[in-house]
Scaffold this motif. Structure first.
Motif, PDB file in Angstrom:
ATOM      1  N   THR A  77       0.850  -1.185   0.000  1.00 18.61           N
ATOM      2  CA  THR A  77       0.000   0.000   0.000  1.00 18.61           C
ATOM      3  C   THR A  77       0.885   1.234   0.000  1.00 18.61           C
ATOM      4  OG1 THR A  77      -1.728   1.236   1.183  1.00 18.61           O
ATOM      5  CG2 THR A  77      -0.145   0.011   2.520  1.00 18.61           C
ATOM      6  N   THR A  78       0.360   2.321  -0.574  1.00 24.68           N
ATOM      7  CA  THR A  78       1.096   3.585  -0.542  1.00 24.68           C
ATOM      8  C   THR A  78       0.675   4.461   0.625  1.00 24.68           C
ATOM      9  OG1 THR A  78      -0.515   4.602  -2.051  1.00 24.68           O
ATOM     10  CG2 THR A  78       1.439   3.581  -3.045  1.00 24.68           C
ATOM     11  N   ASP A  79      -0.309   4.022   1.389  1.00 24.01           N
ATOM     12  CA  ASP A  79      -0.735   4.735   2.578  1.00 24.01           C
ATOM     13  C   ASP A  79       0.299   4.501   3.680  1.00 24.01           C
ATOM     14  OD1 ASP A  79      -2.068   4.753   5.349  1.00 24.01           O
ATOM     15  OD2 ASP A  79      -3.570   5.757   4.117  1.00 24.01           O
ATOM     16  N   PRO A  80       1.006   5.540   4.145  1.00 29.69           N
ATOM     17  CA  PRO A  80       2.106   5.340   5.095  1.00 29.69           C
ATOM     18  C   PRO A  80       1.678   4.645   6.382  1.00 29.69           C
ATOM     19  CG  PRO A  80       2.174   7.560   4.178  1.00 29.69           C
ATOM     20  CD  PRO A  80       0.876   6.963   3.744  1.00 29.69           C
ATOM     21  N   ASP A  81       0.581   5.108   6.983  1.00 31.16           N
ATOM     22  CA  ASP A  81       0.149   4.522   8.260  1.00 31.16           C
ATOM     23  C   ASP A  81      -0.274   3.070   8.094  1.00 31.16           C
ATOM     24  OD1 ASP A  81       0.646   6.922   9.569  1.00 31.16           O
ATOM     25  OD2 ASP A  81      -1.401   7.658   9.293  1.00 31.16           O
ATOM     26  N   LEU A  82      -0.994   2.784   7.011  1.00 31.94           N
ATOM     27  CA  LEU A  82      -1.440   1.412   6.783  1.00 31.94           C
ATOM     28  C   LEU A  82      -0.257   0.501   6.494  1.00 31.94           C
ATOM     29  CD1 LEU A  82      -3.659  -0.668   6.464  1.00 31.94           C
ATOM     30  CD2 LEU A  82      -3.947   0.067   4.078  1.00 31.94           C
ATOM     31  N   GLY A  89     -10.321  -6.618   2.801  1.00 28.22           N
ATOM     32  CA  GLY A  89     -10.726  -5.793   3.932  1.00 28.22           C
ATOM     33  C   GLY A  89      -9.618  -4.985   4.553  1.00 28.22           C
ATOM     34  N   VAL A  90      -8.399  -5.072   4.000  1.00 28.18           N
ATOM     35  CA  VAL A  90      -7.261  -4.353   4.585  1.00 28.18           C
ATOM     36  C   VAL A  90      -6.709  -3.310   3.618  1.00 28.18           C
ATOM     37  CG1 VAL A  90      -4.958  -4.562   5.620  1.00 28.18           C
ATOM     38  CG2 VAL A  90      -6.672  -6.355   6.012  1.00 28.18           C
ATOM     39  N   ASN A  91      -6.219  -3.763   2.466  1.00 25.22           N
ATOM     40  CA  ASN A  91      -5.599  -2.842   1.512  1.00 25.22           C
ATOM     41  C   ASN A  91      -6.243  -2.939   0.131  1.00 25.22           C
ATOM     42  OD1 ASN A  91      -4.545  -5.436   1.100  1.00 25.22           O
ATOM     43  ND2 ASN A  91      -2.568  -4.671   0.365  1.00 25.22           N
ATOM     44  N   ASP A  92      -7.517  -3.288   0.080  1.00 21.29           N
ATOM     45  CA  ASP A  92      -8.206  -3.464  -1.202  1.00 21.29           C
ATOM     46  C   ASP A  92      -9.121  -2.288  -1.502  1.00 21.29           C
ATOM     47  OD1 ASP A  92      -9.985  -3.993   0.826  1.00 21.29           O
ATOM     48  OD2 ASP A  92     -10.648  -5.934   0.061  1.00 21.29           O
ATOM     49  N   ASP A  93     -10.034  -2.463  -2.468  1.00 27.28           N
ATOM     50  CA  ASP A  93     -11.012  -1.442  -2.870  1.00 27.28           C
ATOM     51  C   ASP A  93     -10.330  -0.113  -3.190  1.00 27.28           C
ATOM     52  OD1 ASP A  93     -13.082  -3.252  -2.680  1.00 27.28           O
ATOM     53  OD2 ASP A  93     -13.521  -2.764  -0.595  1.00 27.28           O
ATOM     54  N   ASN A  94     -10.786   0.976  -2.595  1.00 27.93           N
ATOM     55  CA  ASN A  94     -10.249   2.300  -2.924  1.00 27.93           C
ATOM     56  C   ASN A  94      -8.778   2.436  -2.549  1.00 27.93           C
ATOM     57  OD1 ASN A  94     -12.714   3.170  -3.941  1.00 27.93           O
ATOM     58  ND2 ASN A  94     -13.401   3.975  -1.961  1.00 27.93           N
ATOM     59  N   ILE A  95      -8.357   1.728  -1.505  1.00 34.72           N
ATOM     60  CA  ILE A  95      -6.946   1.776  -1.115  1.00 34.72           C
ATOM     61  C   ILE A  95      -6.083   1.163  -2.214  1.00 34.72           C
ATOM     62  CG2 ILE A  95      -5.249   0.949   0.561  1.00 34.72           C
ATOM     63  CD1 ILE A  95      -7.469   1.014   2.661  1.00 34.72           C
ATOM     64  N   LEU A  96      -6.541   0.065  -2.795  1.00 34.73           N
ATOM     65  CA  LEU A  96      -5.804  -0.570  -3.890  1.00 34.73           C
ATOM     66  C   LEU A  96      -5.732   0.354  -5.099  1.00 34.73           C
ATOM     67  CD1 LEU A  96      -4.488  -2.959  -5.371  1.00 34.73           C
ATOM     68  CD2 LEU A  96      -6.801  -3.787  -5.905  1.00 34.73           C
ATOM     69  N   ILE A  97      -6.859   0.942  -5.469  1.00 35.14           N
ATOM     70  CA  ILE A  97      -6.883   1.840  -6.626  1.00 35.14           C
ATOM     71  C   ILE A  97      -5.928   3.004  -6.422  1.00 35.14           C
ATOM     72  CG2 ILE A  97      -8.327   3.422  -7.948  1.00 35.14           C
ATOM     73  CD1 ILE A  97     -10.680   1.535  -7.396  1.00 35.14           C
ATOM     74  N   LYS A  98      -5.984   3.611  -5.234  1.00 33.22           N
ATOM     75  CA  LYS A  98      -5.092   4.738  -4.930  1.00 33.22           C
ATOM     76  C   LYS A  98      -3.634   4.308  -4.993  1.00 33.22           C
ATOM     77  CE  LYS A  98      -4.391   8.285  -1.347  1.00 33.22           C
ATOM     78  NZ  LYS A  98      -3.038   7.974  -0.860  1.00 33.22           N
ATOM     79  N   SER A  99      -3.316   3.134  -4.466  1.00 28.57           N
ATOM     80  CA  SER A  99      -1.939   2.643  -4.498  1.00 28.57           C
ATOM     81  C   SER A  99      -1.453   2.445  -5.925  1.00 28.57           C
ATOM     82  CB  SER A  99      -1.828   1.331  -3.710  1.00 28.57           C
ATOM     83  OG  SER A  99      -2.093   1.534  -2.346  1.00 28.57           O
TER      84      SER A  99
END
Length: 384
Positions: free
Chosen positions: A148-153, A189-199
């Motif tokens: 993921t590109t989300d630093p906290d996640l 449920g962790v790094n999928d959906d919108n988080i995946l697209i953003k990454s």
């Protein structure tokens, strides 16, 4: 410094009196940390070696004039693999049962072996000096696990306090010309959906330095205990993920001329979708990560089919033991070809993984010695 473990008696090193057990401390005034340094700096035309004699423990200096391709005739010690320092929520090492050999509990995370052998690394344990070394010595390409590109996640997923800086490191490396092949282990449920697209969108900004990006489903064994990994990858979920990624792939193709993002074979097999055509894999940059292996197998089968005999002189039978996930593909494509040969019968034996659990349906996670006698117990042989 690195230890010399072998000297060719006919080589340059032997002529100079270098012996096994001696240590190389510097080459052309550059300190030598490992085997990689040795091969990088030894390529100069004029080489000054600083050694530590194994008998006297005294330093010595040798100047050697040679062509860059000349071999000194010595072998230095192998590098010790560094640990990753991570505690990833999905780590397969942590999903092993107790009581196995110690090597199966070692978590490697060494950028040097990413360059040499294709290991995927998080870069979490790579500081400024190591980044500088990668750039200076052109240790390219590297395989990097992003997730993921989300630093906290990313800190949460990898269990490492420095995991949030990966995008800065990718930027520094790609701007310096280092090629990156990245992967995302997708956890429902962790790094999928919108988080995946953003990454995917944010990583695409590094193209062409970031040359490919694979998305692989998390593997969950029966020994897994992390509370975030309660959802399994089923056919419905796999189909939804493929739809998301395919939309981005088409956008990337129009923008870059490359699909860039590559779902692993498991997504297509789990969803029951046809595999992409060969050209869609763009020369299979992540073949070893399970991206395009099935397509390559089908292509190879098509190529060798005309070379197979139409008949065997004596009747023969063969049993093909495989995992559940790939079994329908082999039943559809391989068995008809083999069973068209007169006097030859092939049967397929899809197996349940009783060691790691039924959720592990791929062939690469099968401890053969432990399962050989019972792996297909209760499974129906398939004859095509």
């Amino acid at each position: 410094m690195v230890e010399i473990i072998r000297v060719d008696p006919t080589g340059i090193a032997a002529e100079l009196g270098i012996e096994p057990g001696d240590h190389i401390t510097h080459i052309n005034e550059q300190p030598i940390r490992d085997k990689l340094d040795f091969y990088y700096f030894i390529a100069d035309d004029i080489t000054e070696l600083r050694l530590m004699d194994h008998r006297t423990l005294q330093p010595s200096y040798l100047e050697i004039e040679k062509d860059p391709e000349d071999d000194l005739g010595l072998t230095v010690a192998e590098m010790k693999v560094k640990t990753c320092g991570c505690n990833c929520i999905f780590c397969f090492v942590d999903q092993n049962p107790p009581g196995m050999r110690s090597a199966l509990y070692f978590k490697d995370g060494d950028y040097r072996f990413s360059f040499l052998q294709g290991h995927f690394v998080t870069l979490n344990n790579v500081g400024k000096r190591s980044l500088r070394r990668i750039i200076d010595q052109r240790l390219s390409p590297l395989n990097v696990s992003i997730h993921t590109t989300d630093p906290d996640l990313r800190v949460q997923m990898t269990g490492h306090p420095k995991a949030g800086s990966v995008m800065e490191k990718i930027r520094s490396l790609t701007q310096a010309g280092i090629v990156i092949h990245a992967q995302i282990v997708l956890c429902p449920g962790v790094n999928d959906d919108n988080i995946l697209i953003k990454s995917l969108e944010e990583l695409a900004e590094f193209y062409p330095g970031l040359a490919s990006l694979s998305i692989v489903p998390v593997g969950i064994t029966k020994y897994q205990k992390h509370p975030l990994l309660s959802q399994r990858v089923d056919s419905k979920y796999a189909a939804e993920v493929l739809l998301q990624i395919e939309r981005l792939r088409e956008r990337f193709k129009k923008k870059f001329g490359s699909y860039l993002a590559f779902p692993s074979d498991e997504w297509y097999l789990t969803a029951g979708h046809d595999l992409p055509h060969t050209e869609a894999y763009e020369n299979f940059p992540q073949y070893e990560n399970g991206v395009g292996m099935c397509r390559s197998l089908l292509d190879d089968l098509k190529e060798i089919e005309p070379l197979l005999p139409s008949r065997l002189e004596n009747p023969r039978k063969a049993s093909i033991v495989t995992a559940e996930l790939i079994a329908p593909t082999l039943e559809k494509n391989l068995l008809p070809v083999l069973n068209s040969i007169e006097n030859f019968e092939a049967i397929l034996l899809p197996t349940i993984n009783r060691f790691y659990g039924k959720t592990i349906t791929v062939s690469g996670r099968r401890p053969r010695e432990r399962e050989l006698g019972s792996c297909w117990r209760g499974m129906k042989p398939r004859t095509g």
